[in-house]
Design a protein around this motif. Structure first.
Motif: not given
Length: 307
Positions: A48-60, A72-80
């Protein structure tokens, strides 16, 4: 300085979507941890702090954003520490609408589970600097061969309709034990359903919903080369049908039994190849047929795909 979204796009990644269900959580962070228990609160807070979880309007959205059912959320998946898969894809054809690629074994088509950047979609997005790619169909991770991608949202539906309406001719090849007691061509018809193990399928009684035509291309020795023509598209249909006949595909880690070690053995890839795909182009009206350049060989990985 590039924004987090620009960085994700240049890595060939696109966000996943989630509609928040009703629940007792007070903050977005609490809800995300409840929905994805394998991901720690610290990890979600950092995303969230890096802006990778957003609302439907692409706002972090911040981690302490109030929890709202239906949001509705848009989020970026990451795998360590995602390990690189040591096989390479090959682009066979591209125009402004269509991309045809030879997928190597072990490489997933889209992000899932422990694979995000090491997927065909992410690799192609980075290579072509294209964020609008979308696969028109899927191959499972262990199957090699042809995958078609749409490049333009405006023409995507026309190509997707070909698959929906079964206007695509597909030919697969497989190496599997000999079946000298059978007469070919052979039709395998059965009812396939999801197994209790979610990653597998199984045959059961009832109305047929899966059909495969099987031909023999080479009957030399104990391992034969088969041509497989799926007339339907059930999950793992080809693998299951050959296994049910007593000829499981060479190096199959799921059928007839699960072998977790074989599933990750890069020296023994599944000997199943999406060899050809043909259709009438819905935009030009011209027939198209594409052929994989990969070669099945039960002694070594696909020769054109190993780096």
């Amino acid at each position: 300085m590039s924004s987090p979204l620009t960085v994700q796009a240049t890595r060939g990644l696109r966000p996943s979507t989630l509609v928040l269900p009703a629940g007792p959580w007070l903050t977005l962070l609490e809800g995300l941890v409840a929905r994805f228990p394998a991901i720690s609160a610290a990890t979600w807070a950092e995303r969230c702090a890096r802006g990778l979880v957003l609302d439907a309007d692409q706002r972090p959205l911040p981690a302490d954003h109030p929890y709202q059912a239906g949001l509705r959320l848009h989020y970026y998946r990451e795998v360590a520490d995602e390990a690189e898969i040591p096989f390479r894809e090959q682009i066979l054809y591209q125009d402004e609408h269509l991309l045809v690629v030879d997928k190597p074994p072990f490489l997933p088509v889209i992000p899932s589970g422990r694979f995000v950047e090491q997927t065909l979609l992410a690799r192609l997005g980075r290579q072509l600097d294209c964020t609008t790619l979308q696969p028109l169909h899927r191959l499972d991770r262990h199957t090699s061969g042809l995958v078609l991608f749409s490049r333009q949202p405006a023409s995507r539906g026309a190509y997707q309709n070909l698959f929906r309406d079964q206007q695509i001719d597909k030919v697969y090849e497989a190496l599997a034990p000999a079946l000298p007691a059978h007469t070919f061509p052979l039709w395998r018809r059965s009812r396939i359903v999801r197994d209790d193990q979610f990653f597998r399928s199984r045959e059961t009684t009832g109305e047929c919903n899966a059909e495969t035509r099987i031909e023999v291309l080479d009957a030399q020795g104990p391992i034969w080369r088969y041509a497989l023509y799926p007339l339907t598209g059930k999950k793992h249909q080809l693998r299951l049908h050959l296994a049910a006949l007593g000829a499981p595909i060479v190096n199959d880690a799921l059928y007839p039994t699960v072998d977790d070690r074989l599933a990750e053995d890069y020296q023994r890839p599944l000997q199943l190849l999406a060899r050809q795909i043909g259709f009438v182009d819905p935009l030009s009206g011209q027939p198209r047929r594409f052929t994989s350049q990969l070669v099945l060989n039960d002694a070594t990985p696909c020769s054109r795909s190993h780096r």
